[in-house]
Each structure stands twice: as structure tokens, then as C-alpha cells.
Design a protein around this motif. Sequence first.
Motif, PDB file in Angstrom:
ATOM      1  N   ALA A 186      -6.600 -14.112  16.524  1.00 51.82           N
ATOM      2  CA  ALA A 186      -6.583 -15.135  15.479  1.00 51.82           C
ATOM      3  C   ALA A 186      -5.911 -14.600  14.221  1.00 51.82           C
ATOM      4  CB  ALA A 186      -8.013 -15.590  15.169  1.00 51.82           C
ATOM      5  N   ARG A 187      -6.213 -13.364  13.875  1.00 54.23           N
ATOM      6  CA  ARG A 187      -5.574 -12.756  12.706  1.00 54.23           C
ATOM      7  C   ARG A 187      -4.071 -12.598  12.927  1.00 54.23           C
ATOM      8  NH1 ARG A 187      -8.990 -11.522   8.962  1.00 54.23           N
ATOM      9  NH2 ARG A 187     -11.190 -11.078   9.416  1.00 54.23           N
ATOM     10  N   ALA A 188      -3.678 -12.282  14.152  1.00 60.78           N
ATOM     11  CA  ALA A 188      -2.248 -12.142  14.456  1.00 60.78           C
ATOM     12  C   ALA A 188      -1.516 -13.478  14.288  1.00 60.78           C
ATOM     13  CB  ALA A 188      -2.067 -11.610  15.876  1.00 60.78           C
ATOM     14  N   VAL A 189      -2.141 -14.553  14.749  1.00 57.53           N
ATOM     15  CA  VAL A 189      -1.529 -15.886  14.592  1.00 57.53           C
ATOM     16  C   VAL A 189      -1.304 -16.182  13.116  1.00 57.53           C
ATOM     17  CG1 VAL A 189      -1.900 -18.364  14.884  1.00 57.53           C
ATOM     18  CG2 VAL A 189      -2.489 -16.805  16.737  1.00 57.53           C
ATOM     19  N   CYS A 190      -2.329 -15.950  12.300  1.00 60.41           N
ATOM     20  CA  CYS A 190      -2.218 -16.215  10.864  1.00 60.41           C
ATOM     21  C   CYS A 190      -1.153 -15.338  10.214  1.00 60.41           C
ATOM     22  CB  CYS A 190      -3.557 -15.984  10.180  1.00 60.41           C
ATOM     23  SG  CYS A 190      -4.864 -17.084  10.762  1.00 60.41           S
ATOM     24  N   GLU A 191      -1.065 -14.115  10.684  1.00 66.23           N
ATOM     25  CA  GLU A 191      -0.108 -13.165  10.123  1.00 66.23           C
ATOM     26  C   GLU A 191       1.337 -13.546  10.458  1.00 66.23           C
ATOM     27  OE1 GLU A 191       1.519  -8.868  11.603  1.00 66.23           O
ATOM     28  OE2 GLU A 191      -0.660  -9.176  11.672  1.00 66.23           O
ATOM     29  N   LEU A 204      -3.637 -28.918  14.996  1.00 68.27           N
ATOM     30  CA  LEU A 204      -3.944 -27.520  15.299  1.00 68.27           C
ATOM     31  C   LEU A 204      -5.123 -27.498  16.268  1.00 68.27           C
ATOM     32  CD1 LEU A 204      -3.556 -24.497  14.810  1.00 68.27           C
ATOM     33  CD2 LEU A 204      -5.051 -24.701  12.806  1.00 68.27           C
ATOM     34  N   HIS A 205      -4.877 -26.989  17.490  1.00 66.11           N
ATOM     35  CA  HIS A 205      -5.908 -26.969  18.525  1.00 66.11           C
ATOM     36  C   HIS A 205      -6.171 -25.540  18.986  1.00 66.11           C
ATOM     37  CE1 HIS A 205      -5.819 -31.423  20.041  1.00 66.11           C
ATOM     38  NE2 HIS A 205      -5.866 -31.333  18.719  1.00 66.11           N
ATOM     39  N   PHE A 206      -7.437 -25.102  18.891  1.00 64.84           N
ATOM     40  CA  PHE A 206      -7.862 -23.758  19.303  1.00 64.84           C
ATOM     41  C   PHE A 206      -8.955 -23.808  20.365  1.00 64.84           C
ATOM     42  CE2 PHE A 206      -5.983 -21.991  15.390  1.00 64.84           C
ATOM     43  CZ  PHE A 206      -5.501 -20.789  15.863  1.00 64.84           C
ATOM     44  N   HIS A 207      -9.055 -24.895  21.121  1.00 66.80           N
ATOM     45  CA  HIS A 207     -10.164 -25.095  22.065  1.00 66.80           C
ATOM     46  C   HIS A 207     -10.316 -23.955  23.079  1.00 66.80           C
ATOM     47  CE1 HIS A 207     -12.711 -26.957  25.060  1.00 66.80           C
ATOM     48  NE2 HIS A 207     -11.767 -26.825  25.962  1.00 66.80           N
ATOM     49  N   MET A 241      -5.726 -20.262   7.785  1.00 67.71           N
ATOM     50  CA  MET A 241      -4.630 -21.118   8.213  1.00 67.71           C
ATOM     51  C   MET A 241      -4.915 -22.574   7.859  1.00 67.71           C
ATOM     52  SD  MET A 241      -3.015 -21.704  12.035  1.00 67.71           S
ATOM     53  CE  MET A 241      -2.383 -20.046  12.141  1.00 67.71           C
ATOM     54  N   VAL A 242      -6.150 -23.013   8.105  1.00 69.49           N
ATOM     55  CA  VAL A 242      -6.540 -24.390   7.793  1.00 69.49           C
ATOM     56  C   VAL A 242      -6.370 -24.658   6.301  1.00 69.49           C
ATOM     57  CG1 VAL A 242      -8.494 -25.992   7.689  1.00 69.49           C
ATOM     58  CG2 VAL A 242      -8.114 -24.608   9.739  1.00 69.49           C
ATOM     59  N   ARG A 243      -6.786 -23.715   5.493  1.00 74.20           N
ATOM     60  CA  ARG A 243      -6.691 -23.878   4.034  1.00 74.20           C
ATOM     61  C   ARG A 243      -5.236 -23.996   3.583  1.00 74.20           C
ATOM     62  NH1 ARG A 243     -10.914 -22.855   0.634  1.00 74.20           N
ATOM     63  NH2 ARG A 243     -11.999 -21.618   2.220  1.00 74.20           N
ATOM     64  N   SER A 244      -4.322 -23.442   4.375  1.00 70.55           N
ATOM     65  CA  SER A 244      -2.889 -23.498   4.038  1.00 70.55           C
ATOM     66  C   SER A 244      -2.174 -24.643   4.740  1.00 70.55           C
ATOM     67  CB  SER A 244      -2.221 -22.168   4.431  1.00 70.55           C
ATOM     68  OG  SER A 244      -2.826 -21.079   3.778  1.00 70.55           O
ATOM     69  N   ALA A 275     -12.927 -24.660   4.322  1.00 70.50           N
ATOM     70  CA  ALA A 275     -11.467 -24.776   4.414  1.00 70.50           C
ATOM     71  C   ALA A 275     -11.054 -26.210   4.732  1.00 70.50           C
ATOM     72  CB  ALA A 275     -10.933 -23.825   5.481  1.00 70.50           C
ATOM     73  N   LEU A 276     -11.809 -26.864   5.608  1.00 74.70           N
ATOM     74  CA  LEU A 276     -11.494 -28.251   5.971  1.00 74.70           C
ATOM     75  C   LEU A 276     -11.607 -29.183   4.775  1.00 74.70           C
ATOM     76  CD1 LEU A 276     -13.282 -28.420   9.434  1.00 74.70           C
ATOM     77  CD2 LEU A 276     -10.835 -28.784   9.043  1.00 74.70           C
ATOM     78  N   GLY A 277     -12.388 -28.793   3.787  1.00 72.92           N
ATOM     79  CA  GLY A 277     -12.528 -29.604   2.590  1.00 72.92           C
ATOM     80  C   GLY A 277     -11.235 -29.781   1.826  1.00 72.92           C
ATOM     81  N   THR A 278     -10.221 -28.957   2.139  1.00 73.67           N
ATOM     82  CA  THR A 278      -8.907 -29.078   1.484  1.00 73.67           C
ATOM     83  C   THR A 278      -7.965 -29.994   2.263  1.00 73.67           C
ATOM     84  OG1 THR A 278      -7.959 -27.155   2.650  1.00 73.67           O
ATOM     85  CG2 THR A 278      -9.166 -26.722   0.617  1.00 73.67           C
ATOM     86  N   CYS A 279      -8.423 -30.496   3.415  1.00 66.33           N
ATOM     87  CA  CYS A 279      -7.562 -31.305   4.306  1.00 66.33           C
ATOM     88  C   CYS A 279      -7.923 -32.781   4.177  1.00 66.33           C
ATOM     89  CB  CYS A 279      -7.706 -30.833   5.750  1.00 66.33           C
ATOM     90  SG  CYS A 279      -7.346 -29.089   5.994  1.00 66.33           S
ATOM     91  N   ALA A 280      -7.457 -33.394   3.115  1.00 62.16           N
ATOM     92  CA  ALA A 280      -7.862 -34.763   2.803  1.00 62.16           C
ATOM     93  C   ALA A 280      -7.297 -35.803   3.761  1.00 62.16           C
ATOM     94  CB  ALA A 280      -7.437 -35.107   1.375  1.00 62.16           C
ATOM     95  N   HIS A 281      -6.320 -35.416   4.596  1.00 62.67           N
ATOM     96  CA  HIS A 281      -5.677 -36.385   5.488  1.00 62.67           C
ATOM     97  C   HIS A 281      -6.221 -36.329   6.912  1.00 62.67           C
ATOM     98  CE1 HIS A 281      -2.796 -37.142   2.314  1.00 62.67           C
ATOM     99  NE2 HIS A 281      -2.548 -35.847   2.237  1.00 62.67           N
TER     100      HIS A 281
END
Length: 534
Positions: A253-258, A269-272, A287-290, A315-321
Motif C-alpha cells: 500500500a505504501r508503494a502504491v502511494c509512493e 479507487l478499489h482495494f477489495h 491517497m484518499v486525502r489527495s 480522509a473520506l471527509g475530504t471527498c465531497a463528491h
Amino acid sequence: MDSATQTFQHRSLPIKLWPPSQSSRLMLVERMTKNLTTPSIFSRKYGLLSKDEAEEDAKHIEDIAFATASQNFEKEPDGDGSSAVQIYAKESSKLMLEVLKRGPRIKEDREVMIANETIFDISGGRRAFIEADEAEELLQPLRGPNSYTKICFSNRSFGLDAAHVAEPILLSIKDQLTEVDLSDFIAGRPEAEALEVMNIFSSALEGSVLRYLNLSNNAMGEKGVRAFESLLRSQRDLEELYLMNDGISEEAARAVCELIPSTEKLRVLHFHNNMTGDEGALAISEMVRSSPALEDFRCSSTRVGSEGGVALSEALGTCAHLKKLDLRDNMFGVEAGLALSKAISVFADLTEVYLSYLNLEDDGAESLANSLKDSAPSLEVLDMAGNDITAKAAASLAACIAAKQFLAKLNLSENELKDEGAILISQALEVGHVQLNEVDLSANSIRRAGARLLAQAVVHKPGFKLLNINSNFISDEGIDDVKEIFKNSPNMLGPLDENDPEGEDLDEEAEEDGADNEDELESKLKNLEIKQSV
């Protein structure tokens, strides 16, 4: 905060169901228009309709469905119209599917290309290994001039020799590609070979400007994520990213963000089904916050506990859409549920929310229900199964449900709502909710009173498909009551083969009282009040 009280009184519904009102017909047209213009698996394959074209098609579909159902009703004028309603719904659904599979009409200016001119897909047929010879044959259409913008290599396992065949082809078309699906394309290969294949594909596609990338079902782990480094580092315009069932650990997960430089345009964005855990969730939350444009987030079955749940929620609180949220099957607990309820208050566009098996309990469920009631006016799917919710939280849930008049699917299965909660839910569903098609309150220790009122609340909804009240404690008389209510539409009632009329979890006093108290309970609960905040 001021509070108002809304009381749901049980009352009989009108028997005449056909014809529908003009407002109901217009509502169906609006709903179909929305479905036809929402990105889906069909739109990726056949193209997405414009709003004008979708509205025109929706009106045409509704006219045909209405005429077909009316013809049926004329043959049985003494009926209650329920069969006409079912035909109306089924015909609309069938015709809408045909339009989705047709895709946009080809315009004279050729702005819209037909699907087989833009999509190259070898995923059909049996799952198979691909070696060099077969790769040469399968990928031949990609050689030379072509107009393909989407490629799908899923369900075919590429060996090293096949990857070398694909490499120059991908290099030649990468500048025209916008969508790449490499899900499940190294299955069964040894790790060393699989990593080399991923490296080859990554290097060949580096620099392509993609809006859609699917790397799911490749059991990548951190090594696999880093094997795609060249491709991931070059992506700044991704709108959809799928990393499901990829062994995404904390490190992965850290590698994906990096590696991904920007997610500003990311909508999906799906991480199931990964083993992300709390530490991995902390990375994903970054990532979600960005991702301010995020509309569809799935992080289900990822072993996320309370700490990670709180981080994701904040973090989801920043995703108003956000329109679709799926966090099922994690170990959030009450604290993360409370944090999520704060985030949900900003989701004005939310249409689907899946919060089952999160250990929310009453406190978490009540907090979320209260937040949802005052937000998400167009909510269509509410799933809070398996959260140890009791009748204590039922009033808040019922108030939320009553406010969601676009609700199509409700799942509260595997809780402990019992009759008290089930009756409040049935009262909330009774008024309006014309789009409701599925309700699941199985495994809730419900008895005759609750089962009967739930059945009465939904049986006459236009387009209703399934009531699941299996695995409850309904008496034999209660089963007969419910079957009588659904006698004209038995297919709408789910199986009752796992029902336990003995009700083994009742205490001794309740067991002695017997079935007579069910009617008394129903009478008392009819006038229970559902408190709503204003």
C-alpha cells in the motif's frame, strides 16, 4: 439541536395499482436516464450515452413498457394491477439493458466510434496460458494502423516469451491508449517469471496517458507493485484504479502511494480483498486525502481495524463528491463508526453505501443513521448487515430509512432487531419508497408480528422483487400470514426453509406467553414514535 417527532401509523394501502400516476412515470424516466448516463461495465465496453440521448431513450422505453403493461391489464380488468406493475418494471429493465449494450448511436460526424473499433479484448473464452505463438496470433490486430484506445488482456496468463511478443506492439500503440486492463494476466506463473513479465509490460506502457488501469487479481504484493514502477510513475491523469485481490499489504500500500505521482483526477479507487491492515489503511488514507474528485471508493475485506478505520474515515471527509462507498467486512468497531458518521455528513451525492460486518454495534449504527438521514438525499442502497444492531438503534435507522425515498435496496440482515425493530422499519418503508425492490431482514430474531408488517409494507411496491425474512423465529401461523399476503406474487417472497418457529433464543417468560403476545406487541408498537433531528 431542535427535534421533531414523526409517527408512522400502520394503514392499509390502496388495492388499485394500475395505472401509475404521471409523477411515477416521470420518476421512472429520470431514474433510467441516470442509469444510462452513469459509467459502468457496459459503458466501458459499448460507450457512454449523453444525457440528451439517454433521456430520449428513457422516454421511449417507458412508453413501450407502459403500453405493454396496459395491454396486459386490459385482459384482467378485475385484478389489482400487480401483474401489470411487474410487467412494467421487467419490460423497462429489459429495454434499458438493450440500450446499454447498444451504446451511443453513431453520429454523422463520426464523433462516436463503434465499440469494436476502439476496444481490443482477448479476455473471452476459457482461462489459458499464452506462449509466443498464440500471442503472435491473438495480438495481430494491434499491429499496423488501428484506432484501439482500450485493451483488455485479462483471463490470459502471459509467459515470458509471450510478453516479449507483446512488448513492441504495446510500445507502438501506447500513445493512443486510454484504458488498460491487465487483471489476472500472470496466473500460475512462477514468481520470478511473473515479476519479469510485469516489468516488461510496465516498461512498454510507460508514458501512456491512461484514465483507467486495472491490475487486479495478480497477487502482486509489494514486489509486484514495484514491478509496475515505470508505468505507475508516469500516470498523472488516472480516473479509475483497480487493485483488488492483489495481496496489497502494508508495504505494498505504501508503494502504491509512493509511485503514483498524482491522484487529483481519480474518481474510482478499489482495494477489495487485500491484507492491508491498519498500517496499510493509513497509507491508503493518504491517497484518499489527495483524491478530491473521488466518487467510488471500495476498501472491503482488507483486515482494517479501528485505527485504520478512523484514518480512512477522516480522509473520506475530504471527498465531497463521493457517490459509492464500500467498506464491508472489516473490523472498524464503534470508534471508527463514529468517525465515519462525521465524514458521511458531507456526502450530498451518495447513492450506495455498504457498511456490513464492521462491528458497528448500536452506537456506531445510530450515529451513522443520524448522519445519513440529514445527507445523501438520493441514497439508493443501504447495507448495514451483521453489525450487532438491536432494537435500541431501530428508531434512528427507521427515521433514516423514512427520509430516503429513492431507496431501492435495504439490507439489515444478521442483526438483532427483533419484532420491535422490524415493525419500526416496516412503518418507515410503508409510505412512499416507490423504487424499493429488495429488503433483507433475515436472521434478526423476528417473529410473527414483525414478519407480517414487513410483508404488508412492501408487497404492493411497484417493481418490488424480493423480501428476505429467512432464518428468523416466525411461527407456523406467521408463515401462513406472510404467504397469504404474497399469494398474488409468491416469487417476491424469499425462501423460509431456515426459519425456526421455536425461537430458541427466547427467555422462559416469553416462551410461556406464546403467540398471543405477538399480536399484543404489534398493537403496542404501531404507535411507537421515531424521533428525528431537524
